[in-house]
Enzyme design. Structure first.
Site, PDB file in Angstrom:
ATOM      1  N   CYS A 192      26.572  81.392  68.042  1.00 38.24           N
ATOM      2  CA  CYS A 192      25.876  80.209  68.508  1.00 38.24           C
ATOM      3  C   CYS A 192      25.276  80.447  69.917  1.00 38.24           C
ATOM      4  O   CYS A 192      24.668  79.451  70.264  1.00 38.24           O
ATOM      5  CB  CYS A 192      26.881  79.048  68.515  1.00 38.24           C
ATOM      6  SG  CYS A 192      27.845  78.722  67.084  1.00 38.24           S
TER       7      CYS A 192
ATOM      8  N   HIS B 256      26.899  72.360  75.492  1.00 41.51           N
ATOM      9  CA  HIS B 256      27.006  72.885  74.150  1.00 41.51           C
ATOM     10  C   HIS B 256      27.398  71.751  73.372  1.00 41.51           C
ATOM     11  O   HIS B 256      27.115  71.674  72.217  1.00 41.51           O
ATOM     12  CB  HIS B 256      27.962  74.052  74.111  1.00 41.51           C
ATOM     13  CG  HIS B 256      27.943  74.856  72.966  1.00 41.51           C
ATOM     14  ND1 HIS B 256      26.893  75.106  72.288  1.00 41.51           N
ATOM     15  CD2 HIS B 256      29.076  75.136  72.254  1.00 41.51           C
ATOM     16  CE1 HIS B 256      27.272  75.804  71.364  1.00 41.51           C
ATOM     17  NE2 HIS B 256      28.435  75.882  71.125  1.00 41.51           N
TER      18      HIS B 256
ATOM     19  N   HIS C 225      24.772  71.002  64.740  1.00 39.20           N
ATOM     20  CA  HIS C 225      24.715  72.254  65.381  1.00 39.20           C
ATOM     21  C   HIS C 225      23.958  73.327  64.436  1.00 39.20           C
ATOM     22  O   HIS C 225      24.202  73.587  63.355  1.00 39.20           O
ATOM     23  CB  HIS C 225      26.370  72.749  65.158  1.00 39.20           C
ATOM     24  CG  HIS C 225      26.556  73.874  66.310  1.00 39.20           C
ATOM     25  ND1 HIS C 225      25.644  74.850  66.877  1.00 39.20           N
ATOM     26  CD2 HIS C 225      27.705  74.516  66.777  1.00 39.20           C
ATOM     27  CE1 HIS C 225      26.092  75.806  67.519  1.00 39.20           C
ATOM     28  NE2 HIS C 225      27.475  75.470  67.382  1.00 39.20           N
TER      29      HIS C 225
END
Length: 390
Positions: free
Chosen positions: A159, A284, A318
Site C-alpha cells: 500500500c 492512511h 483502499h
C-alpha cells in the site's frame, strides 16, 4: 544534487471520476457514491467496492499485446500527460526521461480469467501473456507508450507502492540521472486481493468507517494517479519524504508506531520544517482496528489534536498500490484549493483512540504552504510524503 523537484503535470482517475476535475469536485463535496457498487466474494458476501464508474477504452491496435485492465487504466491516466511528456522528450532526449510506476496487482485480473479458461478448457487463451501479470509490467507499458528511454522500473511495496514510486522518481532527478520522470501508481480490482483480504478478515461488509469505534475493515477500489516530475519550477513541489520499515509483523503495524513516527520525522527533516508547519494531513486511515489505533497515536503524538486531517478511503476505497499516488493527488488538490478533503464516517469516535481533528464537514479551509500524506503497508513499510506550494 539537491535541486527542488516539481510536479509538471498530473492526472488521476478512480471511483470519484475519470479525470482531475471530476475527482476533485467529488472529493471536496464528500460524494459517497464512489462506494455505491458491490462485488460478490467467494464466500458469498457482497461488500462495497470503489470500482471505476466509467468505461476504460480499448488499447490502440499497436498496443494490443499489452492488454490488461490495469494497463488500460494506465493508458487512460497517461493521455492527459502526453503533451507534457512529449515536450520533455524533445527538450531532454529520451534517455533523460525515466519511468517509475507503483502497483500491487498489475494484470492479475487478466490472469484470473485466463486461468479459469485453462481449468475448464485445458489450454491457455491465445491472447494470454504471463508478463502482463509481472509487477514491472506497468512501467514497461508506459515505456512502450511514451518512448521514454531513461531508467525504467516498478515499485511494489503493497500500500505504499504509489507513494514510494514518487519518492524514487524524485531521487532520480536529484541524483542527476534524469531530467524528467513519469511516475505514480495504478491498481485495479481483482479477485485475488478482494478474497485475500476477506480471508484475513479485513474486508468490511459496509462502507469503511475510519477511526470510528464501529470500524471493522477496509473496502478496496480501483485507482490511478500519474505525474511528470522535473526540476523546472512549477506550482507544487515535492518538498520532503521519509521511509522506514517496522520489521514487526507480516501484516500488522508496530502498535507503538515507531516506524511511522520515524518516516514522518524524516519527511519533516528533509523538508526543513517543523510539525507545526503542516497545514493538512491525509491519513492512511484504512478503518482496520490495528492501523487506525497505531496511526491515531502517532499523529496525535507528533501533531497534537489541532491539525486538520482526514482519511479519504470511505470515498474511494483502499486503492492499494495506487493509494499513495492518488492521495498525493488529493493533497495537491488541497494545496490548490486551500481546503481539506472531508472525512466520511459515522461520527462515533473510538474512546480508546487519541482525539484527532478530523475534517468531517465538507468545505473546511486549511491555509498553509505544506501538506502531508502518510501511507502504511504490509511488512511494516511506512512512507510520509510532503508537498508544498512553490
Amino acid at each position: 544534487m539537491n535541486a527542488p523537484v516539481y510536479i509538471a503535470a498530473s492526472s488521476v482517475a478512480n471511483a470519484l471520476g475519470a479525470d482531475w476535475a471530476q475527482v476533485s469536485d467529488a472529493l471536496f463535496a464528500g460524494d459517497p457514491s464512489g462506494l455505491a457498487q458491490t462485488e460478490t466474494l467467494s464466500d458469498g458476501r457482497t461488500p462495497p467496492v470503489g470500482r471505476l464508474r466509467f468505461p476504460l477504452a480499448d488499447l490502440p491496435p499497436a498496443l494490443a499485446e499489452w492488454e490488461s485492465r490495469n494497463n488500460r487504466l494506465i493508458h487512460h491516466c497517461l493521455l492527459p500527460l502526453l503533451p507534457a511528456i512529449h515536450e520533455a522528450l524533445s527538450a531532454y532526449g529520451p534517455s533523460r526521461v525515466g519511468i517509475v510506476i507503483g502497483t500491487s496487482t498489475s494484470g492479475i485480473e487478466s490472469w484470473e480469467h485466463a486461468l479459469a479458461r485453462k481449468m475448464t478448457g485445458g489450454v491457455w487463451p491465445n491472447d494470454f501473456h504471463f508478463r502482463r501479470h509481472e509487477l514491472g509490467d506497468p512501467a514497461a507499458f508506459v515505456q512502450a507508450v511514451t518512448g521514454a528511454g531513461g531508467p525504467c522500473y516498478g515499485v511494489s511495496t503493497a500500500c505504499t507502492s504509489g507513494g514510494k514510486a514518487i519518492v524514487s522518481a524524485a531521487r532520480l532527478l536529484q541524483a542527476g540521472l534524469c531530467d524528467a520522470v513519469i511516475t505514480g501508481g495504478v491498481d485495479t480490482l481483482c479477485g485475488l486481493t478482494l478474497n485475500g483480504f476477506s480471508v484475513l478478515d479485513s474486508i468490511s461488509s459496509a462502507r469503511c468507517n475510519p477511526f470510528s469505534t464501529n470500524r471493522d475493515g477496509i473496502n478496496i477500489g480501483d485507482g490511478g494517479a500519474l505525474f511528470l516530475l522535473t526540476r523546472e519550477e512549477n506550482d507544487v513541489r515535492i518538498a520532503g519524504w521519509g521511509e522506514s520499515s517496522d520489521a514487526h509483523h507480516l501484516s500488522a503495524p508496530d502498535p507503538e508506531g515507531g516506524g511511522a513516527a520515524l518516516a514522518i520525522g524524516q519527511a519533516l527533516g528533509h523538508a526543513g520544517i517543523e510539525a507545526a508547519d503542516i497545514a493538512y494531513l491525509n491519513l492512511h486511515g484504512t478503518a482496520t482496528r490495528l492501523n487506525d489505533a497505531m496511526e491515531a497515536q502517532v499523529t496525535q503524538r507528533i501533531f497534537g489534536d489541532d491539525l486538520p486531517c482526514s482519511s479519504t478511503k470511505a470515498l474511494t476505497g483502499h486503492m492499494l498500490g495506487a493509494a499513495g499516488s492518488c492521495e498525493a493527488a488529493f493533497v495537491s488538490m488541497a494545496l490548490s484549493r486551500g481546503e481539506a478533503p472531508p472525512h466520511l464516517w459515522d461520527g462515533e469516535a473510538d474512546p480508546a483512540l487519541p482525539v484527532l481533528h478530523l475534517t468531517d464537514r465538507p468545505g473546511e479551509r486549511v491555509e498553509g504552504r505544506y501538506m502531508m500524506s502518510c501511507s502504511y503497508a504490509f511488512g511494516g513499510n511506512n512512507l510520509a510524503l510532503i508537498l508544498a506550494r512553490a
